[in-house]
Structures are given as structure tokens and as C-alpha cells.
Design an enzyme around this catalytic site. Structure first.
Site, PDB file in Angstrom:
ATOM      1  N   CYS A   1       0.826  -1.218   0.000  1.00 38.71           N
ATOM      2  CA  CYS A   1       0.000   0.000   0.000  1.00 38.71           C
ATOM      3  C   CYS A   1       0.856   1.262   0.000  1.00 38.71           C
ATOM      4  O   CYS A   1       1.361   1.685   1.041  1.00 38.71           O
ATOM      5  CB  CYS A   1      -0.921  -0.028   1.216  1.00 38.71           C
ATOM      6  SG  CYS A   1      -1.888   1.480   1.390  1.00 38.71           S
TER       7      CYS A   1
ATOM      8  N   CYS B   1      -0.418   4.089   2.212  1.00 40.97           N
ATOM      9  CA  CYS B   1      -0.189   3.915   3.655  1.00 40.97           C
ATOM     10  C   CYS B   1       1.277   4.164   3.999  1.00 40.97           C
ATOM     11  O   CYS B   1       1.576   4.755   5.032  1.00 40.97           O
ATOM     12  CB  CYS B   1      -0.533   2.497   4.095  1.00 40.97           C
ATOM     13  SG  CYS B   1      -2.021   1.843   3.362  1.00 40.97           S
ATOM     14  N   ASP B   2       2.199   3.689   3.158  1.00 40.42           N
ATOM     15  CA  ASP B   2       3.600   3.616   3.576  1.00 40.42           C
ATOM     16  C   ASP B   2       4.569   4.452   2.757  1.00 40.42           C
ATOM     17  O   ASP B   2       5.757   4.513   3.084  1.00 40.42           O
ATOM     18  CB  ASP B   2       4.061   2.142   3.530  1.00 40.42           C
ATOM     19  CG  ASP B   2       3.196   1.268   4.423  1.00 40.42           C
ATOM     20  OD1 ASP B   2       2.764   1.766   5.474  1.00 40.42           O
ATOM     21  OD2 ASP B   2       2.949   0.104   4.080  1.00 40.42           O
TER      22      ASP B   2
END
Ligand code: NAP
Length: 318
Positions: free
Chosen positions: A144, A147-148
Site C-alpha cells: 500500500c 499507507c507507507d
């Protein structure tokens, strides 16, 4: 859970991506009091809102000429379903008994009876299947970018895959990383032409063709990848701070093994153009039964179809 003990819901919807939430909007507006088992926030495959919660900008959902962030779109879907009376359980479904009616849907802490069930559990990201990939998941390895991506600001990273997801991740990550190496097992990309053109024109994205990741190296966090050229068989070490795996998806259907008919690939079988499964009263919509289109808009469309199919079936069997 909103349902009282002994209460039988007209419709229980499992899953809360575009398909599940559209089904909830339509079912709620049909006065079917839908209960949505929306998943768990901590889960990578069952998070409320589905895969769009893990994406950045959605540019192809009609009605948003300037694009919309995936999570914002899903919050709007949920607000719309809530407005018409849909109720939510923020847990994962753990069991479905479709052998007798009313059906039973269980979560970790409750079970609920339902006259009709709409399955909208979607799909989840595939992994390479390497031992060290699992060990370093969350420590440099991710599925992701939204997200990261931020953690890799100022570093070099790699993305695996040649489809739209991989290129979308690579383009997004190029905002943070100093360099993005896109590792693809063939010489041709599978992604749409517009995404290919954008990625090929991005000076920060470098392509490593005919190559696969054979190992993910690092002690406590990712340090490098062992990459094999599938034509020459030569192995090289590529130093990277992050690895984003974007090689496609598998449907979330473990729960329905032995309960509903599915393809060898795990996708649920639906009948004809509708959303009927092999069990009367159980309907399936979205990515869990669609391995062809897999778009937010097609998932939403089939969620609408599932609610209408359920409503008509309930009216006939009442
Ligand atoms: P996909 O189209 O199935 O592409 C998966 C890619 O990963 C392929 O290039 C495949 O290689 C590669 N791959 C598969 N298994 C691999 C393995 N074990 N090791 C290395 N590489 C592997 O999946 P996707 O990119 O997630 O897209 C899924 C669907 O969503 C598509 O219909 C796509 O158009 C859509 N989507 C659209 C957008 C958008 O419109 N913005 C964004 C994301 C996704 P091969 O090519 O060799 O098979």
C-alpha cells in the site's frame, strides 16, 4: 451489533467497499434495514471501505471531474448508506451458515440471522510468496503506497508488477522517493496506455524488464532485493529502502468454501447477468465475483444489482 437477539434481518451485507455500500444504500432505501458487516480497521484485507481505502486519487469514478481520494469516496458512500438507515458492525464475518433459512452470519462476538445475504467481500493484494517478504512486511515491504509511501521520503524504492496498480503505485511513490525501480517479469506492461505513458515519461521511474524478485534481504528492515533476469538467469542485488508489491489480487472467499459455488480461482460464481449465487437468497457482487472488470464503478453497479435482486427475491418469498 445493532440487531437484538432473535431479530431476523431482511438483509445482511458482508463487506463495505463500493459494492457492499452501494448495496446498503439501495437496500436501505427499499426499507430492508440492512446490517453491514464492514470488516476490521486493523486488517489489510478486510478493512472497512475495502481496497479504495488503500488507494490515493481515484480519477475515473464518474461525477468527480477533479478526482477524489479513495478514502474520501468511501466515507461518502458510507454517509449516504447511513443517512437511509443502514447499520454497521465493525467486525469481520467469521462464518456463514447458508444450509437453512434464515441464514446465519457470525462475527467474532455475535451472530445474526438474515433472510437474504449479500456477499461483497472483495479481493486482496497478492504477494510474491517469499519467506523474507512475509518477515519484512511492514518493515520496508508493503502492498500500500498510500499507507507507507511517506516512510520512504528521500530513498530509493522498488515496485513489482506491470499492471495499472503497479504503475499507479510507482507514480505516487515518485513524489517521495529519489528513484523508483519498476521490476516487471516481462518486457511489456499490462497497464492501460495512459498509465504507461505517464510512468514512461516520469524521470524518477526506471524499468527493470524481464526481471523477478527472488529474495528480499535485510535484518530488521528491508535493505536490498535479489533480482533475477529471467532471460539470462543472472542475479543482481538492488539496494532499496522500500518494496511495494502490486501484482494483482485474490478474492476474499475463504469464508464461503463449501457454502457457495466458486471458480477454481476462488471467485464466486454468479448466475447469468445477475448476482444470484447457487444458494437462493444469497447474492454476490463486486470484486469477489468479478475477475474481469474489477473497477470501483463496476463494483458499485453490481452492488446496486444485488440489492435489487435481494429485494425482488424477498418480495417473492415473503
Ligand atoms: P493486474 O492487471 O492483474 O496486473 C498484475 C501485474 O503483476 C501483471 O503485470 C503481472 O505480470 C504481474 N504479476 C502477477 N503475478 C506476479 C508474480 N508472481 N511475480 C511478478 N509479477 C507478477 O492487476 P492490477 O494491476 O492490480 O489491476 C487489477 C485491475 O484493476 C485491472 O483491471 C486494472 O486495470 C484495474 N486498476 C485500475 C486502475 C486505474 O484505472 N487507475 C488502478 C489500479 C487497478 P504479467 O503482466 O506478466 O501477467
Amino acid at each position: 451489533m445493532a440487531a437484538a437477539a432473535g431479530d431476523v434481518r431482511d438483509v445482511v451485507i458482508i463487506g463495505s467497499g463500493p459494492a457492499g455500500l452501494t448495496a446498503a444504500i439501495y437496500a436501505a432505501r427499499a426499507n430492508l434495514r440492512p446490517l453491514v458487516i464492514e470488516g476490521e480497521p486493523s486488517s489489510s484485507s478486510d478493512q472497512p471501505g475495502g481496497q479504495l481505502m488503500l488507494t490515493t486519487e481515484v480519477e475515473n469514478y464518474p461525477g468527480f471531474p477533479d478526482g477524489i481520494m479513495g478514502p474520501d469516496l468511501m466515507h461518502a458512500f458510507k454517509a449516504q448508506a447511513t443517512r437511509f438507515g443502514a447499520e454497521f458492525v465493525t467486525e469481520k464475518a467469521t462464518g456463514v451458515d447458508a444450509s437453512e433459512r434464515p441464514f446465519t452470519v457470525a462475527t467474532y462476538s455475535h451472530s445474526v440471522k438474515a433472510r437474504a445475504v449479500i456477499v461483497a467481500t472483495g479481493a486482496r493484494a497478492l504477494l510474491l510468496g517469499l519467506e523474507n517478504e512475509a518477515r519484512l512486511m511492514g518493515y520496508g515491504v508493503s502492498t500500500c503506497a498510500t499507507c507507507d509511501g511517506f516512510f520512504h521520503r528521500g530513498f530509493e524504492i522498488a515496485v513489482v508488477g506491470g499492471g495499472d496498480s503497479a504503475l499507479e503505485e510507482a507514480l505516487f511513490l515518485s513524489k517521495f522517493a529519489t528513484k523508483v525501480t519498476l521490476i516487471h517479469r516481462r518486457k511489456e506492461l499490462r497497464a492501460s496506455r495512459i498509465m504507461q505513458d505517464r510512468a514512461l515519461a516520469n524521470p524518477k521511474i526506471e524499468f527493470l524488464w524481464d526481471s523477478v524478485v527472488v529474495d528480499v534481504l535485510g535484518d530488521t528492515s528491508l535493505e536490498s532485493l535479489k533480482v533475477r533476469n529471467v532471460v539470462t538467469g543472472e542475479d543482481t542485488i538492488l539496494a532499496v529502502h522500500g518494496l511495494f508489491v502490486a501484482i494483482g489480487h485474490v478474492p476474499n472467499t475463504d469464508l464461503f468454501k463449501g457454502v457457495l459455488d466458486m471458480e477454481d480461482t476462488g471467485y464466486l460464481r454468479t448466475v447469468g447477468h445477475g448476482t444470484w449465487t447457487n444458494v437462493e437468497g444469497v447474492f454476490a457482487c463486486g470484486d469477489v465475483q468479478d475477475h474481469v472488470y474489477r473497477q470501483a464503478i463496476t463494483a458499485a453497479g453490481s452492488g446496486c444489482m444485488a440489492a435489487i435482486d435481494a429485494e425482488r427475491w424477498l418480495a417473492e418469498t415473503a
